[in-house]
Scaffold this active site. Sequence first.
Site, short mmCIF file in Angstrom:
data_model
loop_
_atom_site.label_atom_id
_atom_site.label_comp_id
_atom_site.label_asym_id
_atom_site.label_seq_id
_atom_site.Cartn_x
_atom_site.Cartn_y
_atom_site.Cartn_z
N ASP A 87 14.32 -19.80 -5.10
CA ASP A 87 14.53 -18.40 -5.48
C ASP A 87 14.88 -18.38 -6.96
OD1 ASP A 87 14.57 -15.72 -5.11
OD2 ASP A 87 16.43 -15.64 -3.95
N SER A 116 12.37 -5.16 3.71
CA SER A 116 11.75 -6.32 4.33
C SER A 116 12.47 -6.68 5.63
CB SER A 116 11.79 -7.52 3.38
OG SER A 116 13.13 -7.83 3.06
N ARG A 117 11.81 -7.50 6.42
CA ARG A 117 12.46 -8.11 7.58
C ARG A 117 13.12 -9.41 7.13
NH1 ARG A 117 11.15 -5.76 12.27
NH2 ARG A 117 9.23 -4.58 12.47
N SER A 151 9.52 -10.39 -8.11
CA SER A 151 9.39 -9.95 -6.72
C SER A 151 10.04 -8.59 -6.51
CB SER A 151 10.05 -11.00 -5.81
OG SER A 151 10.12 -10.54 -4.48
#
Length: 521
Positions: free
Chosen positions: A272, A210-211, A280
């Site tokens: 989170d 991911s970025r 995820s």
Amino acid sequence: MSSEHTNHATGTLRLRRVGIDTYHENVAYLHRDCAIYRAEGFQALSKVEVRANGRRILATLNVVDDERIVGCDELGVSEDAFAQLQVPDGHLATVSQAEPPESIPALFRKINGERLGREDFRAIVRDIADLRYSKIELTAFVVACNRSELDREEVYFLTEAMVASGRQLDWHEPLVVDKHCIGGIPGNRTSMLVVPIVAAYGLVFPKTSSRAITSPAGTADTMEVLANVELPFDHLTDIVRAHRGCLAWGGTADLSPADDVLISVERPLSIDSPGQMVASILSKKIAAGATHLVLDIPIGPTAKVRSMPEAQRLRRLFEYVAQRMHLSLDVVITDGRQPIGRGIGPMLEARDVMQVLENDPAAPDDLRQKSLRLAGRIIECSPDVRGGDGFHIARDILDSGRALARMRAIIEAQGGRGFNHQHPPLGALSFDVAADADGTVIGIDNLQVAQIARLAGAPKVKAAGVDLLRKLGETVRRGEPLYRVHAAYPSDLEFARQACLRHSGYRIGSPEQMPQVFVEF
């Protein structure tokens, strides 16, 4: 009526590309005086269905009063929405009320704290992936799952549904490996070392990353300094088959797309939760075709996980879901008391990675050692390797230059950018942060130094960031530099400077005050 003009009877308008990045949310724009807006009884923030040239998307409606944005005979759409419709500016499009998501009753039950079943999660995730939920509904789902924490069966159902929401890759190989860190540690660019080591050994390692969203750099941001990371899917698979590995951005692969949508609301809220984290991470890896995964859980005073009991609880949840999903999982608990490597920010981290690959004496040893141990654990997934031998195999591959050769081949295949890591073009503006006392570095706040790097411009400005000059346990004298901040713009430099004045992120004391951590390596 000419097809070039608005047909109010059929709800047809001319499409207008509105240059706004709405980040994983399709947004449509109608003028308040538009005849269709008044006739259809649309309301701001409601869901609408947009159709153009046989394509259909769902979007959240915004109402505007300025004809410079959208005229009365136009339908504006955000950047993401325009890209999905794949038609030119000015093309005719229709807009109508969207049907409410079928899973709304299940969402309300979760908001009320009820336990959901497999079909409930499948319906919710399907609607999320189809962009049927508004940001308000997405936020309600994320907060509800966080407040009444998902039990382990619910986490399994959520993971399963997220895998099914997108593409699932099959590499036609008996052993496909991957590695992931739960995050929260600046630097820590181990994937860019583990991939070439493991690929040089011969295991298939298709690394999609991911970025950065709230950190100073993600693996994709740092790899982008060296090569192109936005690869068409067919090209990505060709690279993996030729070189046994890649380092690419995962956004083009359509893997667990519901996860990308959920992340767009989780990160701004700093939510989170363990269940959502497990779903995820595992959904992305399983959808990418991994059969074996090594998972890094760092623990430390300013890491995501701050105690061994918390790490063990998270480990057991990961292991339960992975076992149900038929994924072989090896969880490693590591030292997260401080950043890994010296550089924090894309160019600085790329410099560290290349120094390790070239066996440069100046390379950060903590990054080298952690990468070797993680690569060793992955290599031990091979039935030909005895437990405990992986580290030595990984070290031989790195020391011999085979990992460097493999990384260069991957960089070339992904369109190398000719980055000079020996003289990286860092931000021209900089300042040093000095120790305020004599003593030993006894604490480095991961969150604070990451925030300083972001204020300096990273990751958007790849030349910006923080270069650490002292690490835990090192002695310093008052006035000696602890780290250097690089920026490309005066405003960014000043933002970072003010943050450093409030809190440098470093604590100086005596050696016995340094926090201890008991980890696997």
